[in-house]
Design a protein around this motif. Sequence first.
Motif, PDB file in Angstrom:
ATOM      1  N   ASP A 157      37.906  34.808  45.792  1.00  0.00           N
ATOM      2  CA  ASP A 157      37.463  36.066  46.388  1.00  0.00           C
ATOM      3  C   ASP A 157      36.081  36.454  45.877  1.00  0.00           C
ATOM      4  O   ASP A 157      35.294  37.054  46.592  1.00  0.00           O
ATOM      5  CB  ASP A 157      38.445  37.195  46.053  1.00  0.00           C
ATOM      6  CG  ASP A 157      39.819  36.907  46.613  1.00  0.00           C
ATOM      7  OD1 ASP A 157      39.937  36.765  47.843  1.00  0.00           O
ATOM      8  OD2 ASP A 157      40.771  36.810  45.817  1.00  0.00           O
ATOM      9  N   ARG A 173      46.239  43.126  47.962  1.00  0.00           N
ATOM     10  CA  ARG A 173      46.900  42.208  47.038  1.00  0.00           C
ATOM     11  C   ARG A 173      46.625  42.598  45.597  1.00  0.00           C
ATOM     12  O   ARG A 173      45.634  43.212  45.295  1.00  0.00           O
ATOM     13  CB  ARG A 173      46.480  40.779  47.299  1.00  0.00           C
ATOM     14  CG  ARG A 173      44.982  40.550  47.274  1.00  0.00           C
ATOM     15  CD  ARG A 173      44.718  39.100  47.197  1.00  0.00           C
ATOM     16  NE  ARG A 173      44.015  38.593  48.360  1.00  0.00           N
ATOM     17  CZ  ARG A 173      43.368  37.469  48.343  1.00  0.00           C
ATOM     18  NH1 ARG A 173      43.348  36.731  47.284  1.00  0.00           N
ATOM     19  NH2 ARG A 173      42.749  37.041  49.397  1.00  0.00           N
ATOM     20  N   ARG A 174      47.497  42.184  44.762  1.00  0.00           N
ATOM     21  CA  ARG A 174      47.385  42.538  43.354  1.00  0.00           C
ATOM     22  C   ARG A 174      46.577  41.488  42.584  1.00  0.00           C
ATOM     23  O   ARG A 174      46.079  41.764  41.517  1.00  0.00           O
ATOM     24  CB  ARG A 174      48.755  42.708  42.727  1.00  0.00           C
ATOM     25  CG  ARG A 174      49.538  43.791  43.411  1.00  0.00           C
ATOM     26  CD  ARG A 174      50.861  44.031  42.734  1.00  0.00           C
ATOM     27  NE  ARG A 174      51.037  45.460  42.687  1.00  0.00           N
ATOM     28  CZ  ARG A 174      50.930  46.194  41.603  1.00  0.00           C
ATOM     29  NH1 ARG A 174      50.689  45.647  40.456  1.00  0.00           N
ATOM     30  NH2 ARG A 174      51.100  47.487  41.647  1.00  0.00           N
ATOM     31  N   ILE A 175      46.492  40.285  43.086  1.00  0.00           N
ATOM     32  CA  ILE A 175      45.793  39.208  42.393  1.00  0.00           C
ATOM     33  C   ILE A 175      44.632  38.743  43.268  1.00  0.00           C
ATOM     34  O   ILE A 175      44.771  38.593  44.471  1.00  0.00           O
ATOM     35  CB  ILE A 175      46.733  38.021  42.133  1.00  0.00           C
ATOM     36  CG1 ILE A 175      47.871  38.455  41.209  1.00  0.00           C
ATOM     37  CG2 ILE A 175      45.980  36.846  41.545  1.00  0.00           C
ATOM     38  CD1 ILE A 175      48.940  37.406  41.023  1.00  0.00           C
ATOM     39  N   PHE A 176      43.509  38.533  42.638  1.00  0.00           N
ATOM     40  CA  PHE A 176      42.398  37.913  43.352  1.00  0.00           C
ATOM     41  C   PHE A 176      41.834  36.809  42.484  1.00  0.00           C
ATOM     42  O   PHE A 176      41.983  36.807  41.264  1.00  0.00           O
ATOM     43  CB  PHE A 176      41.330  38.915  43.781  1.00  0.00           C
ATOM     44  CG  PHE A 176      40.603  39.581  42.647  1.00  0.00           C
ATOM     45  CD1 PHE A 176      41.109  40.720  42.056  1.00  0.00           C
ATOM     46  CD2 PHE A 176      39.397  39.071  42.188  1.00  0.00           C
ATOM     47  CE1 PHE A 176      40.442  41.334  41.017  1.00  0.00           C
ATOM     48  CE2 PHE A 176      38.721  39.682  41.151  1.00  0.00           C
ATOM     49  CZ  PHE A 176      39.246  40.819  40.559  1.00  0.00           C
ATOM     50  N   LYS A 177      41.196  35.837  43.130  1.00  0.00           N
ATOM     51  CA  LYS A 177      40.674  34.670  42.421  1.00  0.00           C
ATOM     52  C   LYS A 177      39.168  34.803  42.205  1.00  0.00           C
ATOM     53  O   LYS A 177      38.440  35.193  43.114  1.00  0.00           O
ATOM     54  CB  LYS A 177      40.932  33.399  43.219  1.00  0.00           C
ATOM     55  CG  LYS A 177      42.383  33.019  43.312  1.00  0.00           C
ATOM     56  CD  LYS A 177      42.533  31.709  44.049  1.00  0.00           C
ATOM     57  CE  LYS A 177      43.986  31.301  44.170  1.00  0.00           C
ATOM     58  NZ  LYS A 177      44.118  30.005  44.864  1.00  0.00           N
ATOM     59  N   MET A 205      41.713  44.926  46.948  1.00  0.00           N
ATOM     60  CA  MET A 205      42.693  45.195  45.902  1.00  0.00           C
ATOM     61  C   MET A 205      43.929  45.899  46.446  1.00  0.00           C
ATOM     62  O   MET A 205      45.025  45.703  45.936  1.00  0.00           O
ATOM     63  CB  MET A 205      42.066  46.017  44.773  1.00  0.00           C
ATOM     64  CG  MET A 205      40.967  45.275  44.030  1.00  0.00           C
ATOM     65  SD  MET A 205      41.498  43.660  43.425  1.00  0.00           S
ATOM     66  CE  MET A 205      42.721  44.152  42.236  1.00  0.00           C
TER      67      MET A 205
END
Length: 120
Positions: free
Chosen positions: A53, A17-21, A14
């Motif tokens: 992720d 990156r701010r976005i994870f899948k 986290m």
Amino acid sequence: QLARKVIRNFERIMEKRRIFKIALIQMKMQIEKAENIARARELIDSAATQGADVIVLPEGFTCNYTKFPNEENTEPIDDFESNEEAVSTRMLSDAAKTHGKYIIGGSFPERRSDGHVYNT
């Protein structure tokens, strides 16, 4: 101890990156456990190569509910790494290590060393 390690690793993701899948896998369970485990692995591999992720399998992904739970579908959870019968747990562990992803293995019928069967 393990939970803290998982949380720390997740926090590191986290921070980067701010976005994870998240991949939510749907699959039709077959009668044969081996087919379900092989199909789950294919879907995990596909989700991982598409950038997921966290990969989530459905409840009871190892067996069709007409056979859930029965003795042939249960797996020992104790010492799964050395127990030949723990094929689902070993597959999930191997897939997570291979891809460096978090995998939530839905659930499957688990047999504890005390003989009781659980839907874990």
